[in-house]
Motif scaffolding. Sequence first.
Motif, short mmCIF file in Angstrom:
data_model
loop_
_atom_site.label_atom_id
_atom_site.label_comp_id
_atom_site.label_asym_id
_atom_site.label_seq_id
_atom_site.Cartn_x
_atom_site.Cartn_y
_atom_site.Cartn_z
N CYS A 43 0.83 -1.20 0.00
CA CYS A 43 0.00 0.00 0.00
C CYS A 43 0.87 1.25 0.00
CB CYS A 43 -0.93 0.01 1.22
SG CYS A 43 -2.27 -1.21 1.16
N THR A 88 2.23 1.93 -3.41
CA THR A 88 1.13 2.12 -4.37
C THR A 88 0.91 0.89 -5.25
OG1 THR A 88 2.30 3.12 -6.28
CG2 THR A 88 1.70 4.60 -4.46
N PRO A 117 -4.08 -0.57 -3.84
CA PRO A 117 -4.84 0.65 -3.52
C PRO A 117 -4.99 0.81 -2.01
CG PRO A 117 -6.33 -1.09 -4.22
CD PRO A 117 -4.94 -1.63 -4.44
N ALA A 130 -2.93 7.38 -2.26
CA ALA A 130 -4.13 7.05 -3.04
C ALA A 130 -4.36 8.03 -4.18
CB ALA A 130 -5.35 7.01 -2.13
#
Length: 294
Positions: A70, A73, A76, A90
């Motif tokens: 996360c 990236t 998501p 995000a």
Amino acid sequence: MTTDPADTSATPAPAAAGPAAVREAVSCAGLTYAFGGTRAVDDLDLGVHEGEVFGLLGPNGAGKTTAIRCVTTLLPVPAGTVRVFGHDAARERMAVRRLLGYVPQQLSADGGLTGRENVALFARVFDVPRRERAARVDLALRAVDLCDAVDRLAATYSGGMVRRLELAQALVSAPRLLILDEPTIGLDPIARTGVWEHINAVREATGMTVLVTTHYMDEADQYCDRVGLMHRGRVRALGTPEELRRGLAEREATDTLPTLEDVFRDVAGSGLDDNTGGGFREVRSTRRTARRVG
């Protein structure tokens, strides 16, 4: 009213400067990620200070790699927030990616390319300006001491050399944050020490932040400024290795200072059972990686 310039009582003394505010390289707040009905990351709050080496520890299935993906990236952010040097992972994925170097668990080097070609490929992937690529590639290879092997196929490299090559791939973009997911998996103690020596040399020269996951408690104890022990999707203990060891000694009322492995076992508890082994695919992938670099 006139004031004697030598009379310091006429003006208030400046307030004493407090400690400099700690800047966050990575900040996760309420991060949650689920695979079906299983929460791999469960309302995770985590901060990594700029310039430190931070170790994220935990048993298989604790959610470490999911959290890392996360931050990078690669996954998501469905709930909560992840920020890298203030950029929202995000909403500003490309901005975040430009700040990162990433060495995953699985092999990222191509055995059919030379060392130089592998690093040059990553320079293109990370959009290093063409006029700077050759110099950046040479600099990254020198940083990990691979200059004598740059024109050999990566398939001929030893396990330690492969890991150093992958480190050079991650460093070629001059990242502010280097993320290492089990960087020394499958390596012998000498090769592991060599990889860490190169990581620390680059860190001292550039001031970059390092976020690492590892199952080697001796590495975390020796090389990490702080560690977070993750269990079932959340960080359950956080501090310097010494703080965590002394904290366990106080709870156990013992004069013998526990090891970081003791702290790991205390925090993970039932997390060391067979239900958190990461699944067949992860076991197979990890063993394949260890076999290829070992």
